[in-house]
Design a protein around this motif. Structure first.
Motif, PDB file in Angstrom:
ATOM      1  N   ASP A  92      -7.530  -3.465   5.799  1.00  6.77           N
ATOM      2  CA  ASP A  92      -6.704  -2.689   4.864  1.00  6.77           C
ATOM      3  C   ASP A  92      -7.199  -2.871   3.434  1.00  6.77           C
ATOM      4  OD1 ASP A  92      -4.863  -1.725   6.861  1.00  6.77           O
ATOM      5  OD2 ASP A  92      -4.023  -3.744   6.895  1.00  6.77           O
ATOM      6  N   ILE A  94       0.837  -1.201   0.000  1.00  9.81           N
ATOM      7  CA  ILE A  94       0.000   0.000   0.000  1.00  9.81           C
ATOM      8  C   ILE A  94       0.872   1.251   0.000  1.00  9.81           C
ATOM      9  CG2 ILE A  94      -1.652   1.358   1.355  1.00  9.81           C
ATOM     10  CD1 ILE A  94      -2.787  -1.389   2.357  1.00  9.81           C
ATOM     11  N   LYS A  95       1.906   1.254   0.826  1.00 10.26           N
ATOM     12  CA  LYS A  95       2.786   2.427   0.895  1.00 10.26           C
ATOM     13  C   LYS A  95       3.532   2.653  -0.414  1.00 10.26           C
ATOM     14  CE  LYS A  95       3.374   2.578   5.858  1.00 10.26           C
ATOM     15  NZ  LYS A  95       4.294   2.667   6.980  1.00 10.26           N
ATOM     16  N   GLU A  96       3.893   1.593  -1.111  1.00  9.95           N
ATOM     17  CA  GLU A  96       4.621   1.728  -2.373  1.00  9.95           C
ATOM     18  C   GLU A  96       3.710   2.073  -3.550  1.00  9.95           C
ATOM     19  OE1 GLU A  96       6.828  -1.875  -2.976  1.00  9.95           O
ATOM     20  OE2 GLU A  96       8.256  -1.381  -1.397  1.00  9.95           O
ATOM     21  N   HIS A  97       2.454   1.639  -3.510  1.00 13.38           N
ATOM     22  CA  HIS A  97       1.587   1.791  -4.676  1.00 13.38           C
ATOM     23  C   HIS A  97       0.451   2.795  -4.525  1.00 13.38           C
ATOM     24  CE1 HIS A  97       3.485  -2.148  -5.388  1.00 13.38           C
ATOM     25  NE2 HIS A  97       3.429  -1.772  -6.649  1.00 13.38           N
ATOM     26  N   ILE A  98       0.066   3.109  -3.304  1.00 17.73           N
ATOM     27  CA  ILE A  98      -1.121   3.938  -3.131  1.00 17.73           C
ATOM     28  C   ILE A  98      -0.865   5.173  -2.268  1.00 17.73           C
ATOM     29  CG2 ILE A  98      -3.485   3.993  -2.225  1.00 17.73           C
ATOM     30  CD1 ILE A  98      -3.695   1.048  -3.048  1.00 17.73           C
ATOM     31  N   ASP A  99      -0.329   4.974  -1.062  1.00 15.80           N
ATOM     32  CA  ASP A  99      -0.186   6.092  -0.121  1.00 15.80           C
ATOM     33  C   ASP A  99       1.012   5.829   0.781  1.00 15.80           C
ATOM     34  OD1 ASP A  99      -0.399   8.052   1.828  1.00 15.80           O
ATOM     35  OD2 ASP A  99      -2.396   7.448   2.504  1.00 15.80           O
ATOM     36  N   GLU A 100       2.077   6.548   0.550  1.00 21.06           N
ATOM     37  CA  GLU A 100       3.298   6.301   1.336  1.00 21.06           C
ATOM     38  C   GLU A 100       3.143   6.661   2.807  1.00 21.06           C
ATOM     39  OE1 GLU A 100       6.019  10.219   0.536  1.00 21.06           O
ATOM     40  OE2 GLU A 100       6.028   8.638  -0.980  1.00 21.06           O
ATOM     41  N   GLN A 101       2.096   7.406   3.146  1.00 19.90           N
ATOM     42  CA  GLN A 101       1.837   7.781   4.535  1.00 19.90           C
ATOM     43  C   GLN A 101       0.795   6.873   5.202  1.00 19.90           C
ATOM     44  OE1 GLN A 101       3.699  10.212   5.921  1.00 19.90           O
ATOM     45  NE2 GLN A 101       4.719  10.318   3.946  1.00 19.90           N
ATOM     46  N   TYR A 102       0.390   5.820   4.521  1.00 21.54           N
ATOM     47  CA  TYR A 102      -0.688   4.966   5.022  1.00 21.54           C
ATOM     48  C   TYR A 102      -0.338   4.369   6.389  1.00 21.54           C
ATOM     49  CZ  TYR A 102      -4.215   1.310   5.269  1.00 21.54           C
ATOM     50  OH  TYR A 102      -5.259   0.520   5.672  1.00 21.54           O
ATOM     51  N   ILE A 160      -8.548   0.247   1.041  1.00 23.67           N
ATOM     52  CA  ILE A 160      -7.946   0.693  -0.215  1.00 23.67           C
ATOM     53  C   ILE A 160      -8.780   0.311  -1.434  1.00 23.67           C
ATOM     54  CG2 ILE A 160      -5.617   0.826   0.690  1.00 23.67           C
ATOM     55  CD1 ILE A 160      -5.028  -1.841  -0.600  1.00 23.67           C
TER      56      ILE A 160
END
Length: 125
Positions: free
Chosen positions: A87, A69-77, A91
């Motif tokens: 999760d 998720i952090k790499e593909h959608i939201d690095e602050q997730y 997403i």
């Protein structure tokens, strides 16, 4: 570990089980909802860790998912719970089928595991 009592059924590891679920979900869960899939697999993980892949999926899929998720959608997730199905719901939103999204993520997880890339390369498994 035999999933069915029928004579001739082969033993399945987690990858084979998830592939079978993808093809015929109602054999495993009443409705193809991510929560039902999660709890079905939780039960599997509670009693079947014979295979290395089973161990890695059961122990690391949630952490792998957070990194994905952090790499593909939201690095602050930041996850709200420790349960990976939350999760996926978060997403996936209303945009896509949560179960299909889960199966696609599993394909990527298993590929990462086999090629020792991403999460598995960093943690030197």
């Amino acid at each position: 570990m035999k999933l069915f009592s029928n004579k001739g059924c082969e033993e399945m590891n987690i990858e084979t089980l998830i592939e079978a679920m993808k093809k015929r979900p109602k054999m495993f869960v009443e409705e193809e909802k991510i929560e039902y899939i999660f709890y079905f697999l939780f039960g599997y993980c509670s009693s079947n860790l014979d295979d290395d892949l089973d161990k890695y999926f059961c122990m690391w899929f949630g952490k792998w998912l957070i990194r994905w998720i952090k790499e593909h959608i939201d690095e602050q997730y930041v996850p709200k719970t420790a349960l990976w199905h939350h999760d996926i719901k978060m997403i996936a939103g209303d945009k896509q089928d949560e179960a299909k999204f889960f199966y696609d993520l599993c394909d990527e997880f298993f590929e990462d595991y086999r090629k020792r890339r991403g999460y598995f390369a960093q943690n030197k498994f």
